[in-house]
Design an enzyme around this catalytic site. Sequence first.
Site, PDB file in Angstrom:
ATOM      1  CE  LYS A 153      -6.415   2.571   8.464  1.00 40.87           C
ATOM      2  NZ  LYS A 153      -6.020   3.020   7.145  1.00 40.87           N
ATOM      3  CD  GLU A 198      -2.997   0.942   2.246  1.00 43.01           C
ATOM      4  OE1 GLU A 198      -3.271  -0.403   2.406  1.00 43.01           O
ATOM      5  OE2 GLU A 198      -3.740   1.838   2.474  1.00 43.01           O
ATOM      6  CD1 TRP A 233     -12.210  10.299   2.409  1.00 46.05           C
ATOM      7  CD2 TRP A 233     -13.621   8.963   1.212  1.00 46.05           C
ATOM      8  NE1 TRP A 233     -12.317   8.850   3.053  1.00 46.05           N
ATOM      9  CE2 TRP A 233     -13.206   8.219   2.268  1.00 46.05           C
ATOM     10  CE3 TRP A 233     -14.579   8.307   0.428  1.00 46.05           C
ATOM     11  CZ2 TRP A 233     -13.650   7.069   2.742  1.00 46.05           C
ATOM     12  CZ3 TRP A 233     -15.107   6.968   0.889  1.00 46.05           C
ATOM     13  CH2 TRP A 233     -14.480   6.220   1.851  1.00 46.05           C
ATOM     14  NE  ARG A 262      -8.849  13.240   7.102  1.00 48.28           N
ATOM     15  CZ  ARG A 262      -8.346  12.534   6.001  1.00 48.28           C
ATOM     16  NH1 ARG A 262      -8.846  12.662   4.734  1.00 48.28           N
ATOM     17  NH2 ARG A 262      -7.322  11.724   6.050  1.00 48.28           N
ATOM     18  CG  ASP A 316      -3.288  10.814   4.870  1.00 46.87           C
ATOM     19  OD1 ASP A 316      -2.314  10.405   5.625  1.00 46.87           O
ATOM     20  OD2 ASP A 316      -4.169  10.293   4.321  1.00 46.87           O
ATOM     21  CD  GLU A 369      -1.047   8.109   0.351  1.00 42.77           C
ATOM     22  OE1 GLU A 369      -0.492   8.005   1.709  1.00 42.77           O
ATOM     23  OE2 GLU A 369      -2.340   8.166   0.372  1.00 42.77           O
ATOM     24  CD  GLU A 378       1.851   6.611  10.974  1.00 42.96           C
ATOM     25  OE1 GLU A 378       1.244   6.367  11.823  1.00 42.96           O
ATOM     26  OE2 GLU A 378       1.597   5.961   9.888  1.00 42.96           O
ATOM     27  CD  GLU A 422      -7.904   6.076   5.765  1.00 43.82           C
ATOM     28  OE1 GLU A 422      -7.097   5.152   5.937  1.00 43.82           O
ATOM     29  OE2 GLU A 422      -7.771   6.989   5.525  1.00 43.82           O
TER      30      GLU A 422
HETATM   31  C1  BDP Z   1      -3.281   7.423   4.191  1.00 45.88           C
HETATM   32  C2  BDP Z   1      -3.354   6.151   3.016  1.00 45.88           C
HETATM   33  C3  BDP Z   1      -4.029   5.103   3.355  1.00 45.88           C
HETATM   34  C4  BDP Z   1      -3.421   4.630   4.262  1.00 45.88           C
HETATM   35  C5  BDP Z   1      -3.665   5.639   5.741  1.00 45.88           C
HETATM   36  C6  BDP Z   1      -3.239   5.358   6.850  1.00 45.88           C
HETATM   37  O1  BDP Z   1      -3.834   7.059   1.650  1.00 45.88           O
HETATM   38  O2  BDP Z   1      -3.619   4.179   2.212  1.00 45.88           O
HETATM   39  O3  BDP Z   1      -4.056   3.073   5.043  1.00 45.88           O
HETATM   40  O4  BDP Z   1      -3.058   6.590   5.446  1.00 45.88           O
HETATM   41  O5  BDP Z   1      -2.471   6.008   7.291  1.00 45.88           O
HETATM   42  O6  BDP Z   1      -2.470   8.238   3.954  1.00 45.88           O
HETATM   43  O7  BDP Z   1      -3.952   4.298   7.745  1.00 45.88           O
END
Ligand code: BDP
Length: 722
Positions: free
Chosen positions: A307, A187, A563, A356, A385, A413, A407, A311
Site C-alpha cells: 500500500k 485493523e 472523508w 474520489r 471503498d 467494516e 480485492e 492514505e
Molecule cells: C479502508 C479502511 C482502512 C484501510 C483501507 C485500505 O477504512 O482501514 O486501511 O481501506 O484498504 O476500507 O487500505
Amino acid sequence: MTKILKMLASLTLALLWLPVLGQTGVEDGYDLWLRYRPLPAEARTRMEHHSTAVVFPRQASPTVLAAVDELHQAVARMTGREPALGHDPVDGALVLATPQSLPGIASLSLPLDKLGQEGYVLRSVTLEGHQVTLIAANTDRGLLYGSFAWLRDVQTGLDLARLDETSAPKVRWRMLDHWDNLDRTVERGYAGSSIWDWWALPDIKSARYVDYARANASLGINATVLNNVGASPQILTTPWLKKAAALADVMRPYGIRVFLSVNFSTPQALGGTSTADPLDPAVRAWWKAKADEIYRLIPDFGGFLVKASSEGQPGPQDYGRSHVDGANMMAAALAPHQGLVIWRAFVYSATDRTDRAKQAYAEFEPSDGKFAPNVIVQVKNGAIDFQPREPFHPLFGAMPRTNVGLEFQITKEYLGFSTHLVYLGTLYQETLHADTHVAPDATVARVIDGSLYADGRPTLMAGVSNVGSDRNWTGSHFDQANWYAFGRLAWDPELPAQSIAREWIAQTFSNDRQVVEAILPMMMGSREAVVDYMTPLGLHHLMATGHHYGPGLWVSDLARPEWNPTYYHKADARGVGFERGPGGSNAVAQYAPYWARTWGDPATTPPELLLWFHHLPWDYPMGNGRTLWAELIHRYDSGVQAVVDMRRQWDALAGVVDPLRHADVAARLAIQEREARWWRDASIAYFQSVNHLPLPPGTAAPALSLEQYEAIKFSFVPGGGN
Ligand code: BDP
C-alpha cells in the site's frame, strides 16, 4: 498401531490438530465447515462402503500425509470406524494417486491434462480389479484439494457410488489479506485479536495455525498475507522474518504460500539507507539484499503486498516517482526468486479535488503495459471503498496489458461488523458477474481469471480476512460463510452464490432439508437488507467517522472533503445523490461506452445505483409511482422488515439448530434489528432536516430527533479508526 499410523503420528502436523479436534464435542463454531459429525445410521452404512481404507503413495510428502490424515480422521469421526491405511487398492478404498505414484491410472483416460498443478479428478472406478473412489491429480496439492472435495461431497450428501468430478482452479493466486498488526490488533477486525501470536513465534506454534491452514486448503486458498497493508517496517527485520518463516513452515504442507505487506520506506526507516527513492541505487540494493535474505529463510516465499502513496502511507510519489517506478523496483528484487509484487491501486489524494471515485483510474490506467511481469495491480471491487453496494471498479478491463487482481473485503467494516448477518456471496457474485463491456463476454470474472486474455498471466483474487482469535474464528457463526464463499469463488468465480450458501449450511449446520431451506433465504436476502437499511438506491459512505460504526450522514467538518458523508450524498433542499454523469464528474466516462451511456442517464440507471451516479430532485419519479423520497423511505423500511423476518425465521429454528450457536445468532440478530432501525431513523431524520418534506402517510417517524442521533458517540470500537 500400524506402521503408517505411527508415521502419521510422528508428524508434527498430525499431532498438532488431533487434540484440537478431540476437544470439540460442543458446537461452538471452532470446527467451521469441517465438523465431520457422526452420520445417521443409513448414511453411515452407505459411506462405509466407500471409505474402507485410505490408499496413498508410498513416498508420501507432507502434503499427501495431510490429506490422508484429514480423510482418516474425518471418516473415523463420521462413521465411528477407522479406515485402514495402505498403499494397495482394496474394495471400497479411497485411492490417492498421481500418474507418477500409480502409473496404472493412465488406462482410465482421466482428464489429467486439464488439471494443471492444482486440479483434481474424483471418480468411482475399478482399479486393479477393485471398486474404489479415485482421487487423482498431477500433484500432491491436487490430491489435497481432491480429498477436501470428497469430504465436501460426503457432508453435502452426494451419491458416493457414482462420483465423477473434475475441477481445477481458475485463478492462480487465491489469497487472504490479513490486516493484522504486529501488536496483535487487527485493523477492521471484529473477531478478537490477531490469530498470529507474534510475540510467542517462532518458538511456539499454536495448534490453531494448522486448523487455519486446513480450513483454507479445504477451499483452495493458497496464499496468505500475514500482516496489515499499513505495514510496520519491523516486519522485515530478521527476528520478524523468522516468525513469518515459522508460519510458512506450518502452511507449506497445505499448499499455502506466505506473503508479507511491506512499508515502502522500510530501508530508510530501519536506517539502512538515507532515502527510499526507488531509483536510488542504494535503495535498490537494499531491497535486493532483503529479498535474498527472505528467500534464505522462506524458500517458497510468495512476495510483497504494498500500500504505497495511499492514505498517508509512504510511497514512490514522496520522491517524485511513479507507482510504476516503485512497483518495478521491488519486482526486480523479487524476480530472481520468482516472487510477486502485489501493488494496490487504492489511491486517492488529499489535494486532488476531482471525484474520489475517478482517482485510481486516472492514476493507473495511463500506466497500462508498464508494470513488470511479476507485478499484479490489486484493485478493490468498487471505486470507493468496500461499500454495501458499488458498481464494479472502472479499472477492470481497462488495463489489458497489466496483471490486474481483485480485492474484496471479507471482514465487514461497512456492513455491520461481525454483528449483522450479511452473506457476502451475493455481493461477490454481483461484481464477478458484472459485464465490463470492454469486449464481448468480458465479465469481471473473466478479467480476473485471465480467460479474457488467455496469455497465461498470473491472476489473483484477494480477500481482506475476517479471521481472528475468537473461538469461532470470525466473530459470528455466519461470518464463517463469507470466508467460505470467498474461497470457493476464488477457486471458481462462476460458482453461484446460492449453491455455495447451500453447501456451507449443509456442512456447518446440518444437511437436513428443513434446516437448509430455512437458512438459505435468510442468507440470500441479507445483503440486500443491509443495503436497504444503510445506504439504499446507490447512496454510499455515510458511516460514522473513523470506526465506521453506525450512521454519520450529517458529518461535514472533516479535514479532507472526501472523508465527509455529505461529500457522498450531497443532499440539499432540492435533491440528493452524487452526479457522476456527463453533467457532473463524468466518472461514467471511465467505463466502456455501453456503461457510460446506460449510467450516464438517470432514466437508464438501475434504481440500485441511481444516487451513485446521479443527483436527483426529491420528487423525481421512480417509475413505480413513488417519488424518490417515498422510494428511499420504502427501502429503509424494507431493510428493517427483512431483519425482522430473519429473526422470525431464525427463532423458528430453536431446538433444531444446536443451542449455543442458535443463541449466539439470535442475540446478534436482535442487535441487528436495533441497529437497522437506528440507521433508518437517523437517515430519515437527517434527510428531513434538509428537504423539510413530510413522511409519506403511514410511515413511522424516527424514534429520536436528529440532534439526539448526532449526539451518539462511541469509544473503543473494535477494528480501529477511533
Ligand atoms: C479502508 C479502511 C482502512 C484501510 C483501507 C485500505 O477504512 O482501514 O486501511 O481501506 O484498504 O476500507 O487500505
